[in-house]
Design a protein around this motif. Structure first.
Motif, PDB file in Angstrom:
ATOM      1  N   ASP A   1       0.780  -1.250  -0.061  1.00 49.98           N
ATOM      2  CA  ASP A   1       0.124   0.032  -0.122  1.00 49.98           C
ATOM      3  C   ASP A   1       0.960   1.320  -0.010  1.00 49.98           C
ATOM      4  O   ASP A   1       0.602   2.080  -0.768  1.00 49.98           O
ATOM      5  N   GLN A   2       1.935   1.249   0.832  1.00 48.91           N
ATOM      6  CA  GLN A   2       2.834   2.408   0.850  1.00 48.91           C
ATOM      7  C   GLN A   2       3.514   2.634  -0.613  1.00 48.91           C
ATOM      8  O   GLN A   2       3.647   3.619  -1.062  1.00 48.91           O
ATOM      9  N   LEU A   3       3.871   1.549  -1.087  1.00 49.92           N
ATOM     10  CA  LEU A   3       4.582   1.420  -2.393  1.00 49.92           C
ATOM     11  C   LEU A   3       3.421   2.176  -3.406  1.00 49.92           C
ATOM     12  O   LEU A   3       4.061   3.304  -4.226  1.00 49.92           O
ATOM     13  N   ARG A   4       2.283   1.895  -3.157  1.00 52.94           N
ATOM     14  CA  ARG A   4       1.491   2.465  -4.207  1.00 52.94           C
ATOM     15  C   ARG A   4       1.127   3.822  -4.131  1.00 52.94           C
ATOM     16  O   ARG A   4       0.937   4.846  -4.814  1.00 52.94           O
ATOM     17  N   ARG A   5       0.974   4.094  -2.813  1.00 49.71           N
ATOM     18  CA  ARG A   5       0.966   5.617  -2.554  1.00 49.71           C
ATOM     19  C   ARG A   5       1.929   6.728  -2.840  1.00 49.71           C
ATOM     20  O   ARG A   5       1.887   7.676  -3.276  1.00 49.71           O
ATOM     21  N   ASP A   6       3.056   5.993  -2.643  1.00 48.24           N
ATOM     22  CA  ASP A   6       4.397   6.778  -2.948  1.00 48.24           C
ATOM     23  C   ASP A   6       4.561   7.030  -4.440  1.00 48.24           C
ATOM     24  O   ASP A   6       4.990   7.922  -5.036  1.00 48.24           O
ATOM     25  N   GLN A   7       3.974   6.294  -5.322  1.00 45.03           N
ATOM     26  CA  GLN A   7       3.777   6.176  -6.706  1.00 45.03           C
ATOM     27  C   GLN A   7       2.822   7.089  -7.311  1.00 45.03           C
ATOM     28  O   GLN A   7       2.372   7.257  -8.478  1.00 45.03           O
ATOM     29  N   GLY A   8       1.712   7.623  -6.330  1.00 48.12           N
ATOM     30  CA  GLY A   8       0.524   8.364  -6.844  1.00 48.12           C
ATOM     31  C   GLY A   8      -0.385   7.758  -6.981  1.00 48.12           C
ATOM     32  O   GLY A   8      -1.486   8.338  -7.524  1.00 48.12           O
ATOM     33  N   ASN A   9      -0.462   6.319  -6.858  1.00 47.17           N
ATOM     34  CA  ASN A   9      -1.871   5.471  -7.050  1.00 47.17           C
ATOM     35  C   ASN A   9      -2.545   5.477  -5.625  1.00 47.17           C
ATOM     36  O   ASN A   9      -1.795   5.081  -4.424  1.00 47.17           O
ATOM     37  N   PRO A  10      -3.812   5.334  -5.651  1.00 42.80           N
ATOM     38  CA  PRO A  10      -4.578   5.411  -4.314  1.00 42.80           C
ATOM     39  C   PRO A  10      -4.472   3.940  -3.962  1.00 42.80           C
ATOM     40  O   PRO A  10      -4.393   3.095  -4.778  1.00 42.80           O
ATOM     41  N   PRO A  11      -4.734   3.667  -2.588  1.00 41.45           N
ATOM     42  CA  PRO A  11      -4.650   2.399  -2.272  1.00 41.45           C
ATOM     43  C   PRO A  11      -6.075   1.653  -2.615  1.00 41.45           C
ATOM     44  O   PRO A  11      -6.974   2.422  -2.692  1.00 41.45           O
ATOM     45  N   PRO A  12      -6.200   0.232  -2.776  1.00 43.36           N
ATOM     46  CA  PRO A  12      -7.207  -0.312  -3.083  1.00 43.36           C
ATOM     47  C   PRO A  12      -8.308  -0.303  -2.026  1.00 43.36           C
ATOM     48  O   PRO A  12      -7.955  -0.231  -0.807  1.00 43.36           O
ATOM     49  N   PRO A  13      -9.504  -0.210  -2.312  1.00 48.75           N
ATOM     50  CA  PRO A  13     -10.580  -0.276  -1.292  1.00 48.75           C
ATOM     51  C   PRO A  13     -10.705  -1.269  -0.347  1.00 48.75           C
ATOM     52  O   PRO A  13     -10.324  -2.690  -0.817  1.00 48.75           O
TER      53      PRO A  13
END
Length: 64
Positions: free
Chosen positions: A50-62
């Motif tokens: 999740d942190q990796l996704r957030r750092d890349q500008g992608n929202p976390p999955p619901p």
């Protein structure tokens, strides 16, 4: 530039490989601890991804 900024910059564009590395590291820890802490390892893997996704500008999955 901090060490975290450098890591984030290095991972940019390699998210799938980083995710595979997270999975592989978690599997290694599970193997070494004979799955004693598998739920904690799974939680850590999910949070790292999740942190990796957030750092890349992608929202976390619901959350389900």
């Amino acid at each position: 530039m901090s060490m975290m900024d450098k890591l984030k910059q290095m991972l940019r564009g390699h998210e799938s490989q980083a995710g595979q590395g997270i999975d592989k590291a978690g599997d290694y820890v599970d193997g070494r601890t004979q799955n004693k802490y598998s739920s904690q390892v799974d939680t850590a893997q999910d949070k790292l991804k999740d942190q990796l996704r957030r750092d890349q500008g992608n929202p976390p999955p619901p959350q389900a």
